[in-house]
Scaffold this motif. Structure first.
Motif, mmCIF file in Angstrom:
data_model
loop_
_atom_site.group_PDB
_atom_site.id
_atom_site.type_symbol
_atom_site.label_atom_id
_atom_site.label_comp_id
_atom_site.label_asym_id
_atom_site.label_seq_id
_atom_site.Cartn_x
_atom_site.Cartn_y
_atom_site.Cartn_z
ATOM 1 N N ALA A 134 -5.999 16.343 1.135
ATOM 2 C CA ALA A 134 -6.500 15.204 0.377
ATOM 3 C C ALA A 134 -5.356 14.227 0.151
ATOM 4 C CB ALA A 134 -7.077 15.665 -0.951
ATOM 5 N N ARG A 135 -5.687 12.933 0.163
ATOM 6 C CA ARG A 135 -4.655 11.909 0.013
ATOM 7 C C ARG A 135 -5.088 10.902 -1.048
ATOM 8 N NH1 ARG A 135 -1.009 12.435 4.147
ATOM 9 N NH2 ARG A 135 0.049 10.538 3.484
ATOM 10 N N LEU A 136 -4.110 10.431 -1.794
ATOM 11 C CA LEU A 136 -4.315 9.337 -2.729
ATOM 12 C C LEU A 136 -3.797 8.081 -2.055
ATOM 13 C CD1 LEU A 136 -5.066 8.266 -5.573
ATOM 14 C CD2 LEU A 136 -2.704 8.737 -6.248
ATOM 15 N N VAL A 137 -4.670 7.138 -1.795
ATOM 16 C CA VAL A 137 -4.278 5.898 -1.129
ATOM 17 C C VAL A 137 -4.591 4.742 -2.059
ATOM 18 C CG1 VAL A 137 -4.652 6.855 1.169
ATOM 19 C CG2 VAL A 137 -6.517 5.674 0.016
ATOM 20 N N GLY A 138 -3.803 3.685 -1.943
ATOM 21 C CA GLY A 138 -4.033 2.544 -2.800
ATOM 22 C C GLY A 138 -2.934 1.528 -2.698
ATOM 23 N N ARG A 145 -7.369 5.520 -4.745
ATOM 24 C CA ARG A 145 -8.597 6.254 -4.455
ATOM 25 C C ARG A 145 -8.212 7.576 -3.827
ATOM 26 N NH1 ARG A 145 -13.753 5.917 -3.370
ATOM 27 N NH2 ARG A 145 -13.847 3.785 -4.051
ATOM 28 N N LEU A 146 -8.842 8.654 -4.280
ATOM 29 C CA LEU A 146 -8.607 9.967 -3.693
ATOM 30 C C LEU A 146 -9.567 10.171 -2.531
ATOM 31 C CD1 LEU A 146 -7.038 12.642 -3.952
ATOM 32 C CD2 LEU A 146 -8.966 13.518 -5.255
ATOM 33 N N ALA A 186 0.822 -1.202 0.000
ATOM 34 C CA ALA A 186 0.000 0.000 0.000
ATOM 35 C C ALA A 186 0.860 1.258 0.000
ATOM 36 C CB ALA A 186 -0.933 0.002 1.214
ATOM 37 N N PHE A 187 0.212 2.380 -0.389
ATOM 38 C CA PHE A 187 0.862 3.683 -0.342
ATOM 39 C C PHE A 187 -0.155 4.727 0.070
ATOM 40 C CE2 PHE A 187 -0.958 3.537 -4.560
ATOM 41 C CZ PHE A 187 -1.454 4.822 -4.736
ATOM 42 N N SER A 188 0.352 5.872 0.524
ATOM 43 C CA SER A 188 -0.491 7.004 0.890
ATOM 44 C C SER A 188 0.247 8.271 0.486
ATOM 45 C CB SER A 188 -0.778 6.996 2.397
ATOM 46 O OG SER A 188 -1.539 8.141 2.759
#
Length: 816
Positions: free
Chosen positions: A270-274, A260-261, A179-181
């Motif tokens: 705001a963060r993009l995680v996935g 997902r934003l 995963a990443f954030s």
């Protein structure tokens, strides 16, 4: 099992089948993608094109898109977020807890509605439990909106949806390995150990910047990656992307990013995680969202029916591991197949080959009743291996067959057949993919069919307005090329013409009307006709262009035109050039050097009432090539006009003028296709036989005819004309000059020319009326025999308009 199973569909209704599918999904342990899989059932069982869930986020004043499935929301003008207190149905259902079913008319009245893509566009908004818990939104494009069964299915899905709780604002727990954030404001990224291993970066050497990871990507894939990680391009909802990175050994590796934003709140960006995973381990599966989005992007730029077919094959055959795909348009009772993959006839059933017409088969629907039933039902159908099908279909997919009816505009546009040779298991993701792709492809096929029809009409119009062929020229060779723009279908306003004139003169014309539409094309045809008519009247080049300018102004159009007009004297090797706002001509001299002619120019046609169009003299040696072009060849968004003209001159200098057609083709190689391109080339060779020519101005005096006869006798004797021909010529001159003096006013001019043993005698006057040959003459008549005498003694005779008057000519063939 048949899509939705032939045996099952006959005993259970769509809501019953939806209930079974939903119960099966809800019975499995919760997974991150369960909400999306629930929404996909709206695509399969309710015929929706898009389904999404809107819930309150950290900011309860906003309803944000938490999950979606199907086509991109932007196709329907849907937003990521809506004000919870707003008037859009999403907010109203969220506040009241009451469902809304809206058609195009109701949507048009909504204050926040952006657009309704088609007359059959409908919207369903259902509450998720009590008021204030969010809502399910579904979009359909079926005539009549969502039916009773469709609504029942959507209500079941809304009850089954479990809205995931938003992440806590301060959640900083340890990330899973894959995963990443990513913080969208700073570009700082937290990544798991598995991602660092994929990128070949050690934990100690990673600086936490997303640019460090992007630097490992293959340059060609970087724009797509940037569209995901840049905040300006992101939208709420899932994003999926496959891209390549360069490994330490230099070989690329495919990775798949799912993200997902998450919208930010107060004090939190705001963060993009996935997740990021090795794509080679995931390629056996098919993800509906990513595949449909890619197909939608490809179909958005597909202009022709062939382009649509190629986009469908590229989007479906690889992911589905299919062995063959056919795309066909439905015309009456026949399927006209436009794309076959593979294209070889032997790869397809015998009935298709027996109906082979031209390049593609033309298969009758009556030969495949199962296919006809699927088209009438209008839903995707799937038959596994061993299903009892007629040979025309069974041989397409012995290991499994999928048929996608392609609806568009309230009718069936065609069908897509997908076949497998080995037994194929149809996963739910594949079913959702096929269902979502059918509507997209049908609409694109309808647009492409209209595009192809319009393209053919445009091409026919363009061919009609331009010369079908160029005339043979005395002492020269001319070729022309025209390339229409590829930016859309509109017909262009570029034109060219080659006009043979009297006395071995030739007019070369090239022009460009402003705009790319039917108005520009119509005006182009009018201007070409006008210039040809003015040139045939014998006006000098500056007067021809000035008359065209006056005509365009009198038309009271908002368009203008540029033009270059060159009058070439084939006997003398001289020319006069007139420019009206057009690019300069280019001359290639016999020694191989090229020159951009610095011809004086006037304004474009149709701009100024009182405009001067100066003439510039040109000298043409035998072997000289004259090039006229429009600005589409020498100017583009990346190339200015001067640089383009220099390039044209260099390429013309390097070309072999012996093969003028090859020169024209070479000059068009690599032409920017954002504008029409017209090119006209003429190689001046010089006339093999020099024409003998003399003129005499006839004064209106009592002895005028005698002076004209004396001038004729003296001239023809010096040319060596035989006495018999000389006597005939004197008779013709007497009659023509007498007629001009008696029946017209103003100046009269006698012209004589001799070339290839053919003598032409011509008398010009200021009257446009042509002489009329009398039907009969009585013995008592005192006139009217002149034209009969000229016709009797001449090889040929006629009359042409010249500068507001006319010229009457007669040809004699001397004996020696």
């Amino acid at each position: 099992m048949v899509s939705e199973g032939a045996a099952v569909s006959g005993t259970r209704t769509a809501p019953e089948r939806a209930e079974v599918a939903l119960a099966s999904l809800m019975a499995t342990p919760p997974t991150p993608d369960r909400l999306r899989r629930l929404l996909e059932q709206a695509l399969v069982f309710a015929g929706a094109s898009f389904a999404g869930v809107y819930t309150p986020g950290d900011d309860t004043a906003q309803l944000c898109l938490a999950e979606s499935a199907g086509l991109p929301r932007t196709l329907y003008g849907l937003r990521d977020c809506y004000p919870a207190t707003g008037a859009f149905p999403v907010a109203e259902t969220h506040r009241t807890g009451r469902p809304r079913w809206l058609g195009p008319a109701e949507l048009a009245a909504c204050p926040d509605a952006r657009r309704t893509p088609s007359p059959d566009f409908s919207l369903a908004v259902l509450p998720l439990g009590p008021a204030g818990g969010g809502c399910l939104l579904a979009v359909g494009e079926h005539p009549g909106g969502f039916g009773t069964d469709d609504r029942a299915c959507l209500e079941l899905i809304a009850r089954a949806v479990a809205v995931p709780a938003p992440p806590a604002a301060g959640d900083t727990g340890e990330l899973p390995e894959d995963a990443f954030s990513l913080a969208m404001d700073t570009g700082r990224v937290e990544v798991g150990e598995a991602i660092l291993r994929l990128f070949g970066i050690g934990r100690d050497s990673f600086d936490g910047r997303v640019e460090t990871l992007l630097g490992r990507a293959v340059p060609e894939d970087l724009p797509a990656l940037m569209s995901v990680v840049e905040a300006d391009h992101m939208s709420i909802g899932d994003r999926e992307l496959e891209f390549r990175i360069l490994q330490p050994g230099g070989r690329p590796r495919w990775l798949r990013l799912r993200g997902r934003l998450q919208p930010g709140g107060e004090g939190r960006p705001a963060r993009l995680v996935g997740t990021v995973a090795d794509a080679s381990a995931l390629r056996s599966g098919v993800t509906d969202v990513a595949r449909v989005q890619r197909l939608a992007a490809a179909l958005a730029t597909a202009g022709t029916v062939k382009d649509v077919g190629q986009a469908v094959v590229a989007a479906l055959r690889g992911p589905l591991q299919a062995d063959r795909i056919a795309l066909a348009e439905l015309e009456n009772d026949r399927l006209v197949v436009t794309v076959l993959d593979p294209p070889e006839p032997e790869a397809w059933p015998e009935v298709w080959r027996s109906e082979w017409r031209t390049e593609w088969p033309d298969a009758p629907v009556r030969a495949m009743p199962t296919l006809g039933a699927a088209l009438r039902e209008g839903r995707a159908r799937i038959w596994p291996a061993g299903s009892p099908l007629e040979p025309a279909l069974a041989e397409v997919g012995p290991g499994g067959l999928a048929v996608l009816p392609l609806p568009a505009g309230g009718r069936m546009a065609g069908a897509c057949l997908i076949g497998w040779d080995r037994p194929h298991e149809f996963a739910p993701d594949e079913r959702a993919l096929l269902t979502a792709c059918a509507g997209l492809t049908g609409q694109a096929l309808l647009r492409a069919h209209a595009f192809d029809a319009e393209h053919e009409l445009v091409g026919m119009l363009q061919r009609t307005l331009l010369p079908r062929r160029l005339p043979r020229l005395p002492g020269a060779v001319a070729v022309a090329r025209y390339l229409p723009t590829t930016a859309g279908l509109e017909v262009g306003g570029d034109w060219y013409d080659v006009i043979p004139l009297a006395d071995n003169h030739v007019a070369l014309v090239i022009g460009d009307v402003q705009g790319h539409n039917a108005g520009a094309a119509t005006l182009m045809g009018q201007m070409r006709t006008a210039l040809r008519a003015y040139a045939a009247e014998g006006h000098p080049p500056d007067v021809v262009v000035a008359h065209a300018n006056r005509l365009l102004l009198d038309m009271e159009t908002d368009l203008f035109a540029t033009c270059a007009y060159v009058d070439v004297d084939m006997e003398q090797g001289t020319a006069w050039c007139v420019r009206a706002g057009h690019v300069q001509p280019v001359l290639r001299h016999p020694d191989g050097t090229a020159e951009i002619v610095q011809a004086e120019g006037g304004p474009p046609l149709g701009v100024l009432d009182q405009a001067d169009f100066p003439m510039t003299p040109l000298r043409l040696q035998p072997g000289t090539v004259l090039a006229l072009t429009t600005d589409g060849l020498v100017e583009s968004p990346s190339t200015d006009l001067d640089a383009g003209m220099d390039r044209l001159a260099r390429e013309l200098a390097a070309a072999d003028p012996a093969h003028l057609g090859l020169v024209a083709d070479a000059l068009l190689t690599g032409a920017h296709r954002g504008d029409d391109v017209a090119l006209l080339l003429m190689r001046y060779d010089g006339m093999a036989v020099r024409t003998l020519r003399e003129s005499w101005t006839v004064w209106r005096v009592p002895e005028a005819v005698r002076h004209a006869r004396r001038f004729t006798r003296r001239t023809l004797r010096s040319w060596g004309v035989s006495p018999d021909t000389l006597d005939t010529a004197l008779l013709v001159v007497s009659e023509l000059v007498t007629n001009a003096l008696v029946h017209t006013g103003g100046p009269v001019r006698l012209d004589m020319s001799l070339v290839n043993h053919r003598l032409r005698l011509a008398v010009a006057d200021s009257s446009p009326r042509s002489p009329v040959k009398p039907a009969s003459i009585g013995w008592e008549a005192t006139g009217g025999r002149g034209i009969l005498l000229v016709e009797a003694v001449s090889e040929a005779w006629g009359t042409v308009p010249v500068s507001g008057g006319k010229q009457v000519w007669a040809d004699l063939v001397p004996d020696g």
